[in-house]
Design an enzyme around this catalytic site. Structure first.
Site, PDB file in Angstrom:
ATOM      1  N   ALA A  25       0.917  -1.137  -0.054  1.00 21.72           N
ATOM      2  CA  ALA A  25      -0.189   0.132  -0.077  1.00 21.72           C
ATOM      3  C   ALA A  25       0.762   1.284   0.054  1.00 21.72           C
ATOM      4  CB  ALA A  25      -0.968  -0.167   1.078  1.00 21.72           C
ATOM      5  N   GLY A 105       6.612  -1.777  16.081  1.00 14.62           N
ATOM      6  CA  GLY A 105       5.851  -1.655  17.365  1.00 14.62           C
ATOM      7  C   GLY A 105       6.255  -0.466  18.175  1.00 14.62           C
ATOM      8  N   ASP A 131       0.848  -8.650  19.308  1.00 18.59           N
ATOM      9  CA  ASP A 131       0.138  -8.262  20.852  1.00 18.59           C
ATOM     10  C   ASP A 131      -0.935  -7.437  20.644  1.00 18.59           C
ATOM     11  OD1 ASP A 131       1.970 -10.333  21.694  1.00 18.59           O
ATOM     12  OD2 ASP A 131       3.580  -8.871  21.831  1.00 18.59           O
TER      13      ASP A 131
END
Length: 326
Positions: A25, A105, A131
């Site tokens: 993308a 993250g 997570d």
């Protein structure tokens, strides 16, 4: 819109299903706006070691369905040092790269934010971690696929547990976060969940397990690897000391949770996040991360991810216990 000649995109930290969809993308959105796109090989290491690949439309064809990341990912302790970050900036300058998109993250976001402020480089973060523990966004790329992988594995384990009237301790990933364990337990019909965010009432757990064993019933217990007792093997050792381990078995799912073709939700959100990241850069915005709130794509201050919020959906614990009748 701000004039940008080239952008670079990298994946950092643990791999997550949907990273490739996001890279696709970013690259295609950049091409649509007449901007050059570069992929950085192996995360921040690639910035320092000058490992870039110019990406065109066809380079990101047929990757939306693939797990992992075609760019590679790695931890990079060297990026903690300003001297190494300076090398990375010089490498970006040499290729006339004006902005950077980081898919990873909160640790990756922290390094990117420092880098941006030191060298006045526009950056946008895209949260990708199984997570789902990034503050400020309801969703991170990879979470849904990992959950589906866990639930599929638990369904198979339950067949054996039921046939032999056994209790299975199923260990899932989550060193510092029990969100994956909590959601998997609620959706798979587990009888109990162990997670790092709370102190376990071991006496109540023992009583519950004794009742299940006395009734010759099977049970599934989901254990996050970073639980305060330890992982599933540590819980088993505890039960063995209490003479409760005879019909208890351990299944550690391990890294299979990171792999596999991304789900519909991970492909869709990765695509939305990647396109929006390019738009934010073109609008002159920086030090933001793309997220999801109330089913809408949002952009927030990237430094907010460093402030930890309470785990999502802790009320699921009540549901798990209410529906576990032993």
């Amino acid at each position: 819109m701000v004039k940008i000649q080239n952008i670079a995109v990298l994946t950092s930290g643990g791999d997550a299903p949907g990273m490739n969809a996001c890279v696709r993308a970013v690259v295609r959105a950049a091409i649509y706006h007449g901007i050059g796109a570069y992929g950085v090989i192996d995360g921040f290491n690639g910035l320092i070691k000058n490992q870039f690949k110019k990406l065109d439309y066809h380079d990101v064809s047929n990757i939306i369905q693939r797990g992992g990341t075609i760019l590679g990912t790695a931890r990079c302790p060297d990026f903690l040092h300003k001297k190494e970050r300076k090398k990375a900036f010089i490498n970006l300058q040499a290729l006339k790269i004006d902005a950077l998109i980081i898919i990873g993250g909160d640790g990756s976001f922290k390094g990117a934010s420092i880098f941006s402020h030191e060298f006045d480089l526009p950056i946008i973060g895209i949260p990708a971690t199984i997570d789902n523990d990034i503050t400020g966004t309801d969703y991170t790329i990879g979470f849904d696929t990992a959950l589906n992988t866990i639930i599929d594995a638990v369904d198979k384990i339950r067949d054996t547990a039921s046939s032999h009237h056994r209790v299975f301790l199923v260990e899932v990933m989550g060193n510092n976060s029990g969100i994956l364990a909590l959601n998997a337990a609620a959706a798979s019909g587990a009888e109990e969940v162990f997670m790092p965010e709370r102190n376990e009432d071991l006496q109540k757990f023992e009583e519950k397990l004794r009742r299940a064993l006395a009734a010759n019933k099977s049970s599934i217990i989901i254990v996050a690897e970073g639980d305060q007792i330890g992982g599933a093997k540590e819980v088993f050792a505890y039960l063995k000391d209490k003479n409760l381990s005879d019909k208890v078995r351990v299944a550690v799912l391990g890294h299979m949770q990171r792999g596999g073709s991304p789900s519909f939700l991970d492909r869709l959100n990765a695509t939305l996040f990647g396109e929006q990241a390019v738009v934010e850069l073109l609008q002159g915005n920086t030090n933001l991360y793309i997220g999801m709130h109330n089913n809408k794509v949002i952009a927030s201050d990237i430094n907010h991810t460093q402030v930890k919020s309470p785990p999502k959906n802790m009320d699921y614990l009540k549901i798990i216990r209410k529906l576990s009748v032993y």
